[in-house]
Design an enzyme around this catalytic site. Structure first.
Site, PDB file in Angstrom:
ATOM      1  N   TYR A 194      33.572 -76.186   5.744  1.00 27.26           N
ATOM      2  CA  TYR A 194      33.215 -75.445   7.221  1.00 27.26           C
ATOM      3  C   TYR A 194      32.950 -73.959   6.969  1.00 27.26           C
ATOM      4  O   TYR A 194      31.884 -73.351   7.379  1.00 27.26           O
ATOM      5  CB  TYR A 194      34.407 -75.626   8.177  1.00 27.26           C
ATOM      6  CG  TYR A 194      34.298 -75.115   9.495  1.00 27.26           C
ATOM      7  CD1 TYR A 194      33.098 -75.707  10.242  1.00 27.26           C
ATOM      8  CD2 TYR A 194      35.006 -74.065  10.190  1.00 27.26           C
ATOM      9  CE1 TYR A 194      32.702 -74.969  11.595  1.00 27.26           C
ATOM     10  CE2 TYR A 194      34.693 -73.500  11.478  1.00 27.26           C
ATOM     11  CZ  TYR A 194      33.595 -74.077  12.005  1.00 27.26           C
ATOM     12  OH  TYR A 194      33.348 -73.426  13.378  1.00 27.26           O
ATOM     13  N   SER A 234      31.319 -68.351  13.352  1.00 26.80           N
ATOM     14  CA  SER A 234      32.600 -68.287  13.425  1.00 26.80           C
ATOM     15  C   SER A 234      33.372 -67.417  12.639  1.00 26.80           C
ATOM     16  O   SER A 234      32.772 -66.852  11.714  1.00 26.80           O
ATOM     17  CB  SER A 234      33.108 -69.756  13.023  1.00 26.80           C
ATOM     18  OG  SER A 234      34.491 -69.788  12.673  1.00 26.80           O
TER      19      SER A 234
END
Ligand code: NAP
Length: 252
Positions: free
Chosen positions: A150, A137
């Site tokens: 995250y 990501s």
């Protein structure tokens, strides 16, 4: 041995994983769909088979090492592993993050990749022309407030890709990392917002064209279908309306 080149896709029950299964099947791969929600991967595999592709489905939780090992032992062939399963839980600042959420995100985004990669490396080596692809990501390349566990987990997943590429140099295995920015998928924001649809919708509010699952599946398929000697190390892919994790243009 099965004739068709075989791609294993984790998290193929939804979003980017499901779109990738469709596009890799379209590119001629036999696709092996895995996820915890067996009904969803079975439905998609049946749809692809009915369309003339080779597809099969397996229930698999990538955090369960014994299950991952049993799955790997059941495979006759693996040419590409798409480590897509993952996601975020919560938007709390570091000061307030729940360690249980951080642990869960580490389990799926980091240890899930480790389990699958370790278990399938022998088959990837045996293929003589293998690829490990890791979906990280932009959260693995920059931090943002509320990114919390995250951001930490995707940074770790990024370092798996870079370390593995160094360690496998000289072997017939490519290591590819795809790092998307904002992608509007059915599950990502809903999971992050713990099922709150209003909060999940707000993630994309006013963003004219966030990326779609198909956009990322397209980049995955493109990298996998380059000639064997071409290793696309890293692709960072954002929507035009997002210049950085924290800079998103919203209309209205
Ligand atoms: P999604 O629609 O929520 O899909 C997530 C997938 O991961 C589901 O198929 C889910 O399947 C699977 N999964 C979750 N935990 C699992 C586990 N323990 N074992 C096996 N499968 C598991 O979200 P998405 O947007 O497509 O996300 C796919 C990947 O892209 C993730 O790694 C995510 O972090 C990454 N990503 C997403 C975005 C975005 O904005 N959407 C941006 C950058 C990166 P089951 O629930 O059936 O197991």
């Amino acid at each position: 041995m099965t004739a068709a080149r075989t791609a294993v896709i984790t998290g193929a029950s939804s979003g980017i994983g499901a779109a990738t299964a469709r596009q890799l099947a379209g590119a001629g791969y036999r696709v092996v769909l895995t996820a915890r929600r067996k009904d969803r991967v079975e439905t998609l595999a049946a749809e692809l088979t009915a369309a003339g592709h080779q597809a099969e489905a397996h229930a698999l939780d990538v955090t369960d090492r014994a299950a991952v090992d049993a799955f790997a032992a059941s495979l006759d062939r693996c040419d590409a592993l798409v480590n897509n399963a993952g996601g975020a839980l919560g938007t709390e600042p570091v000061a307030d993050g729940d360690p249980a959420d951080w642990r869960a995100m580490y389990e799926v985004n980091v240890l899930g990749v480790l389990h699958m990669t370790q278990a399938l490396l022998p088959a990837l080596r045996a293929s003589g022309d293998g690829t490990v692809l890791i979906l990280t990501s932009t959260a693995g390349h920059g931090t943002y407030e509320g990114g919390g566990g995250y951001v930490a987990a995707k940074h770790a997943a990024h370092t798996i890709a870079t370390t593995l590429r160094l360690e496998l140099c000289g072997e017939p295995i490519r290591v590819i990392e795809i790092a998307p920015g904002m992608v509007k998928t059915e599950g990502f924001a809903l999971t992050r917002m713990r099922g709150d649809e209003t909060k999940a919708d707000a993630v994309y509010a006013g963003v004219k064209s966030p990326l779609t699952a198909d956009d990322i599946a397209d980049t995955i398929t493109w990298t996998l279908t380059r000639p064997s000697h071409v290793n696309i190390d890293l692709l960072i892919v954002r929507p035009r309306a997002q210049a950085a994790n924290h800079k998103v243009h919203r209309e209205g």
